[in-house]
Scaffold this motif. Structure first.
Motif, short mmCIF file in Angstrom:
data_model
loop_
_atom_site.label_atom_id
_atom_site.label_comp_id
_atom_site.label_asym_id
_atom_site.label_seq_id
_atom_site.Cartn_x
_atom_site.Cartn_y
_atom_site.Cartn_z
N VAL A 121 0.73 -1.17 -0.06
CA VAL A 121 -0.14 -0.01 0.11
C VAL A 121 0.97 1.28 -0.10
CG1 VAL A 121 -1.74 1.09 1.17
CG2 VAL A 121 -1.81 -1.34 1.47
N PHE A 122 0.59 2.11 -0.88
CA PHE A 122 1.44 3.36 -0.92
C PHE A 122 0.48 4.63 -1.04
CE2 PHE A 122 3.50 -0.19 -2.81
CZ PHE A 122 5.06 0.03 -2.32
N LEU A 144 8.43 1.43 -7.87
CA LEU A 144 7.20 0.83 -7.15
C LEU A 144 6.88 -0.47 -7.61
CD1 LEU A 144 4.03 2.32 -5.88
CD2 LEU A 144 3.87 0.23 -7.25
N LEU A 145 7.09 -0.78 -8.88
CA LEU A 145 6.42 -2.09 -9.64
C LEU A 145 7.72 -3.01 -9.60
CD1 LEU A 145 4.76 -0.53 -12.40
CD2 LEU A 145 3.61 -1.95 -10.85
N THR A 146 8.83 -2.53 -9.33
CA THR A 146 10.00 -3.38 -9.41
C THR A 146 10.61 -3.65 -7.92
OG1 THR A 146 11.47 -1.52 -9.73
CG2 THR A 146 10.69 -2.90 -11.61
N GLY A 147 10.15 -3.05 -7.01
CA GLY A 147 10.35 -3.17 -5.42
C GLY A 147 11.65 -2.25 -5.04
N MET A 204 12.19 6.56 -4.16
CA MET A 204 10.80 7.16 -4.74
C MET A 204 10.78 8.61 -4.13
SD MET A 204 7.82 4.20 -5.17
CE MET A 204 7.89 4.17 -3.28
N ARG A 205 10.34 9.72 -4.89
CA ARG A 205 10.41 11.00 -4.58
C ARG A 205 8.78 11.54 -4.31
NH1 ARG A 205 13.44 14.99 -8.40
NH2 ARG A 205 12.41 16.40 -6.96
N TYR A 206 7.96 10.99 -5.06
CA TYR A 206 6.68 11.41 -5.08
C TYR A 206 5.55 10.41 -4.44
CZ TYR A 206 8.39 15.43 -7.50
OH TYR A 206 9.17 16.46 -7.98
N ILE A 207 5.97 9.03 -4.28
CA ILE A 207 5.07 8.10 -3.72
C ILE A 207 5.93 7.34 -2.73
CG2 ILE A 207 4.00 5.80 -4.23
CD1 ILE A 207 4.20 6.87 -7.49
#
Length: 300
Positions: free
Chosen positions: A255-256, A279-282, A287-290
């Protein structure tokens, strides 16, 4: 309506456009804002308002006509919310202030949204700067798309949403630029086959039953904080809707949440798509915006 380049003393009511002006070093062309300083997540805009280079001139639905007229406003840049209060647009035009309605958020192709920077480059005499920043973002897009295509296989499914005040669930249509970015980053947007309402809007509202049916088995949930607020934990999200405990992504901890500045960062779509790919590759640390949500605290 004739506009003389470069356009000065702009009243800016389209928040997603501010980043475009900043990126081409044209912030000094904006004189009035429909957003107060604390509503901006762009540091340059906050600073300009703090020192008085940009003045608050009322909201988009209730502008301070006297102020913007007195100080020589040459153009009002609005987003499509202005059509909810058409009398404001009509009054600005009656006062001799041209109104440009920004449709960048309606673009189905992400780079189509970014390309609107060329429009503002043209208005402010910053055409070369606009061309350069657009090409920079285009290269970032291609890099992420190539990385995603190198790992073609079974795509992870993603739901991007937020809960509305009346109990519905707002989601992006599959034709929306953000849904397209999820696909380009290597994911599969779960609302691709959902009934889409006959309207120009880039979003639609689902009843909880339809959202549950479509997103329950999604690999990842991304909560859109731009309308609501940034969340600190999965628990906080579940408190909004207990049915989420039955969702696969909640049970597996995938969950993000978005940062509040994601919508205003319109010239960072290449970086945002890179976030989606991570996100999709773990690869969640950079990450900067998520950011990822945990049980009792955020990823930070």
């Amino acid at each position: 309506m004739i506009l003389r380049q470069p356009v000065e003393n702009i009243y800016l009511a389209a928040s997603a456009v501010m980043d475009m002006f900043v990126s081409i070093d044209a912030l000094d062309h904006i004189r009035f804002s429909s957003i107060k300083p604390d509503g901006w997540y762009i540091p340059e805009a906050r600073e300009a308002m703090a020192v008085g280079r940009i003045l608050y001139a009322g909201s988009y639905s209730a502008p301070d006509y006297e102020k913007i007229l007195e100080r020589g406003c040459a153009l009002a840049v609005e987003n499509t919310m202005i059509y909810h209060t058409p009398e404001v647009k009509e009054q600005l035009e009656r006062l001799g202030i041209p109104v440009l309605v920004d449709y960048s958020s309606y673009e189905s192709e992400p780079m189509g949204r970014t390309e609107w920077v060329k429009c503002y480059g043209l208005l402010t005499g910053r055409e070369e700067e606009a061309e350069k920043i657009f090409e920079d973002q285009a290269r970032k897009f291609e890099t992420v798309k190539e990385a995603a295509s190198d790992k073609e296989g079974e795509r992870k499914t993603v739901a991007f949403f937020y809960f509305t005040a009346n109990g519905g669930v707002n989601v992006r249509k599959s034709s929306d630029y953000l849904a397209r970015m999820i696909e380009m980053a290597g994911g599969a947007y779960v609302f691709g086959g959902t009934r889409e309402e006959e309207s120009a809007s880039s979003t639609m509202t689902l009843q909880m039953e339809e959202f549950y049916k479509t997103a329950r088995e999604a690999d990842y949930l991304i909560y859109n904080s731009t309308v609501d607020r940034e969340l600190t934990s999965v628990k906080e999200l579940v408190e909004k809707q207990e049915l989420l405990t039955k969702f696969k992504a909640v049970q597996e901890g995938n969950v993000f949440c978005t940062r509040k500045n994601i919508y205003q960062s319109s010239m960072e779509l290449g970086t945002i798509m890179d976030d989606l790919h991570k996100l999709l590759t773990g690869d969640w640390e950079e990450m900067r915006y998520i950011y990822r949500l945990f049980g009792g605290q955020s990823a930070e």
